[in-house]
Design a protein around this motif. Structure first.
Motif, mmCIF file in Angstrom:
data_model
loop_
_atom_site.group_PDB
_atom_site.id
_atom_site.type_symbol
_atom_site.label_atom_id
_atom_site.label_comp_id
_atom_site.label_asym_id
_atom_site.label_seq_id
_atom_site.Cartn_x
_atom_site.Cartn_y
_atom_site.Cartn_z
ATOM 1 N N PRO A 307 0.804 -1.231 0.000
ATOM 2 C CA PRO A 307 0.000 0.000 0.000
ATOM 3 C C PRO A 307 0.835 1.279 0.000
ATOM 4 O O PRO A 307 0.367 2.316 -0.488
ATOM 5 C CB PRO A 307 -0.810 -0.114 1.303
ATOM 6 N N LEU A 308 2.081 1.234 0.518
ATOM 7 C CA LEU A 308 2.930 2.428 0.540
ATOM 8 C C LEU A 308 3.151 2.980 -0.859
ATOM 9 O O LEU A 308 3.290 4.187 -1.043
ATOM 10 C CB LEU A 308 4.292 2.116 1.175
ATOM 11 N N ILE A 309 3.208 2.087 -1.852
ATOM 12 C CA ILE A 309 3.477 2.519 -3.221
ATOM 13 C C ILE A 309 2.413 3.516 -3.680
ATOM 14 O O ILE A 309 2.742 4.597 -4.187
ATOM 15 C CB ILE A 309 3.539 1.299 -4.169
ATOM 16 N N LYS A 310 1.155 3.173 -3.503
ATOM 17 C CA LYS A 310 0.088 4.083 -3.923
ATOM 18 C C LYS A 310 -0.003 5.308 -3.034
ATOM 19 O O LYS A 310 -0.201 6.435 -3.518
ATOM 20 C CB LYS A 310 -1.257 3.363 -3.936
ATOM 21 N N GLN A 311 0.153 5.134 -1.733
ATOM 22 C CA GLN A 311 0.022 6.257 -0.801
ATOM 23 C C GLN A 311 1.045 7.351 -1.097
ATOM 24 O O GLN A 311 0.701 8.541 -1.168
ATOM 25 C CB GLN A 311 0.177 5.760 0.635
ATOM 26 N N VAL A 312 2.294 6.960 -1.285
ATOM 27 C CA VAL A 312 3.340 7.954 -1.535
ATOM 28 C C VAL A 312 3.249 8.474 -2.967
ATOM 29 O O VAL A 312 3.479 9.662 -3.217
ATOM 30 C CB VAL A 312 4.739 7.376 -1.235
ATOM 31 N N ASN A 313 2.894 7.602 -3.923
ATOM 32 C CA ASN A 313 2.727 8.074 -5.298
ATOM 33 C C ASN A 313 1.602 9.091 -5.402
ATOM 34 O O ASN A 313 1.706 10.076 -6.146
ATOM 35 C CB ASN A 313 2.453 6.905 -6.242
ATOM 36 N N ASP A 314 0.507 8.869 -4.660
ATOM 37 C CA ASP A 314 -0.596 9.841 -4.667
ATOM 38 C C ASP A 314 -0.108 11.205 -4.187
ATOM 39 O O ASP A 314 -0.502 12.254 -4.737
ATOM 40 C CB ASP A 314 -1.738 9.363 -3.768
ATOM 41 N N LEU A 315 0.745 11.207 -3.171
ATOM 42 C CA LEU A 315 1.296 12.456 -2.656
ATOM 43 C C LEU A 315 2.181 13.127 -3.707
ATOM 44 O O LEU A 315 2.100 14.339 -3.936
ATOM 45 C CB LEU A 315 2.092 12.163 -1.375
ATOM 46 N N PHE A 316 3.007 12.330 -4.363
ATOM 47 C CA PHE A 316 3.900 12.829 -5.414
ATOM 48 C C PHE A 316 3.080 13.405 -6.570
ATOM 49 O O PHE A 316 3.352 14.506 -7.063
ATOM 50 C CB PHE A 316 4.782 11.675 -5.897
ATOM 51 N N ASN A 317 2.043 12.656 -6.978
ATOM 52 C CA ASN A 317 1.221 13.085 -8.109
ATOM 53 C C ASN A 317 0.435 14.349 -7.795
ATOM 54 O O ASN A 317 0.261 15.221 -8.658
ATOM 55 C CB ASN A 317 0.263 11.954 -8.511
ATOM 56 N N SER A 318 -0.023 14.473 -6.555
ATOM 57 C CA SER A 318 -0.796 15.661 -6.186
ATOM 58 C C SER A 318 0.047 16.925 -6.247
ATOM 59 O O SER A 318 -0.457 18.013 -6.516
ATOM 60 C CB SER A 318 -1.386 15.487 -4.785
ATOM 61 N N ARG A 319 1.361 16.778 -6.015
ATOM 62 C CA ARG A 319 2.250 17.949 -6.024
ATOM 63 C C ARG A 319 2.837 18.240 -7.397
ATOM 64 O O ARG A 319 2.996 19.399 -7.777
ATOM 65 C CB ARG A 319 3.391 17.735 -5.021
ATOM 66 N N TYR A 320 3.186 17.195 -8.132
ATOM 67 C CA TYR A 320 3.948 17.406 -9.358
ATOM 68 C C TYR A 320 3.198 16.959 -10.621
ATOM 69 O O TYR A 320 3.713 17.102 -11.726
ATOM 70 C CB TYR A 320 5.291 16.678 -9.263
#
Length: 421
Positions: A307-320
């Motif tokens: 689940p960390l993969i999606k959680q951190v990717n969502d954060l990355f995608n929301s910013r960049y």
């Protein structure tokens, strides 16, 4: 008597260490060395974003992602909440520039550690400077196997290297035939002629006969070329069913455009990461990028396992407004590993950080990578990393190997250029 270069560097580093020790609760300066301009600028921009996200999480936390190290926020707890300060340097994909910038970061910017540098040839020169100065150098992405064969004391690499990655490619071809009934046929390779591509070519030469693959032609080209017509014509004349390819972003894009222009259409292209996993690759080529298989170390569709993969990717995608790639996810992980080591050391003294890095033992459950974890051997190589293969379909990377991790079946062969919709 004049002091030697090494003695002068040691004095600078020691002074920087004491100065930072006195102000540890305020700022820990880490030098980050990447291609921010020049031929690698597009990937460099993504790596910079990944570093900035990691530093922000370390310094300010990531509420809602409790399994991620430092998610509670507010800096490094063992250093009284010290904040990470990234000091960027642009090596322009030039090994000499990389060495010069590494020295500047150490002597003028007073960094306590270095992270970088994506291009294997630049990592080789920059890490030599760090080794002479006695400064920890963590390499998240460069995969040339020789980098951890130099008996360096201060060099650590979190990513798997090309010996493993090239083995992965041949393991895949062996399993593809045994389990799917698909034979590779005649094989050729196209590799850039830098350190990374040269070492990959040697490994392919060695492994092809061991795995009973018919490697008939190996073509190399200048790393910063602006045309590949003659090289592709040479490939086409060899009539391979499969092309193994190692290219950075600009030349990866150029090669596919040239294949299409010259009507070169092998059954499959099996790429060695780098340019083929840069966001600009699919963005520039569109549907022409489809069907290519490339080795990887990360894929968004593996989030169902971690689940960390999606959680951190969502954060990355929301910013960049982009997703992680195998490149940027490794860079993010590299800085997190460095921060973990500095925190456990409870010190900004280089030797303390080096010893802490050597003792690293992070489980896979704390990473966004599909690895068993991070644990370094005596050469500084992470022994718990692993590779995967992904296939581009519909503009997305889909895990296709190992087969027990696959999100979809392999599509083989690729349709000819004139048969694509």
């Amino acid at each position: 008597m004049k002091k030697s270069w090494s003695a002068r560097m040691a004095a600078v580093v020691l002074g920087a260490s004491f100065a930072l020790g006195a102000h540890a609760q305020q700022e820990i300066r880490i030098g980050v060395l990447y291609p921010l301009t020049g031929p690698g600028a597009s990937v460099g921009a993504e790596l910079r974003s990944a570093l900035e996200l990691a530093a922000d999480i370390i310094n300010n936390g990531a509420p809602g992602i409790p399994d991620l190290p430092f998610s509670a926020g507010k800096g490094l707890p063992n250093l009284k909440g010290a904040k990470i300060k990234l000091v960027f340097a642009d090596h322009q994909a030039n090994p000499q520039t990389g060495a010069t910038e590494a020295e500047r970061l150490i002597t003028q910017e007073k960094v306590v550690a270095l992270v970088g540098a994506y291009n294997s040839a630049v990592t080789a020169t920059a890490s030599q400077i760090a080794e002479r100065a006695g400064i920890p150098f963590l390499n998240p992405e460069s995969s040339s196997a020789s980098l951890t064969q130099r008996n360096f004391k201060w060099f650590f690499r979190t990513t798997p290297h090309d010996d493993l990655f090239v083995h992965n490619a041949f393991d895949f071809l062996k399993e593809l035939e045994a389990k799917k009934g698909i034979k590779a046929g005649v094989v050729a390779s196209l590799n850039e002629n830098g350190l990374w591509g040269t070492e990959t070519t040697k490994l392919q030469t060695k492994l092809a006969p061991e795995f009973k693959q018919n490697l008939v032609k190996q073509v190399m080209y200048p790393a910063k070329t602006t045309q590949l017509t003659s090289e592709v014509q040479t490939l086409k004349a060899a009539s391979p069913n499969l092309v193994l390819q190692s290219s950075y972003t600009a030349d990866a894009i150029l090669s596919i455009k040239t294949y299409k222009e010259l009507g070169f259409s092998p059954d499959m292209i099996l790429a060695n990461n780098a340019g083929f996993t840069d966001t600009d690759f699919i963005k520039t080529l569109g549907k022409d990028a489809d069907y290519i298989i490339t080795r990887e170390v990360w894929a968004l569709d593996l989030a169902n396992r971690n689940p960390l993969i999606k959680q951190v990717n969502d954060l990355f995608n929301s910013r960049y407004k982009i997703n992680f790639t195998g490149n940027s996810s490794r860079t993010f992980t590299g800085l997190m590993v460095m921060a973990d080591a500095i925190n456990r050391a409870g010190s900004t003294e280089p030797e303390a950080i080096r010893k802490s890095l050597a003792a690293t033992d992070i489980p896979g459950s704390k990473l966004i990578m599909p690895w068993k974890g991070v644990k370094f051997d005596a050469t500084g190589q992470n022994t718990l990393g692993q590779g995967i293969l992904v296939q581009i379909m519909g503009g997305k990377y889909n895990t296709v190997w190992p087969f027990d991790m696959a999100s979809r079946e392999v599509t083989w062969p690729m349709p000819k250029w004139d048969q694509r919709k």
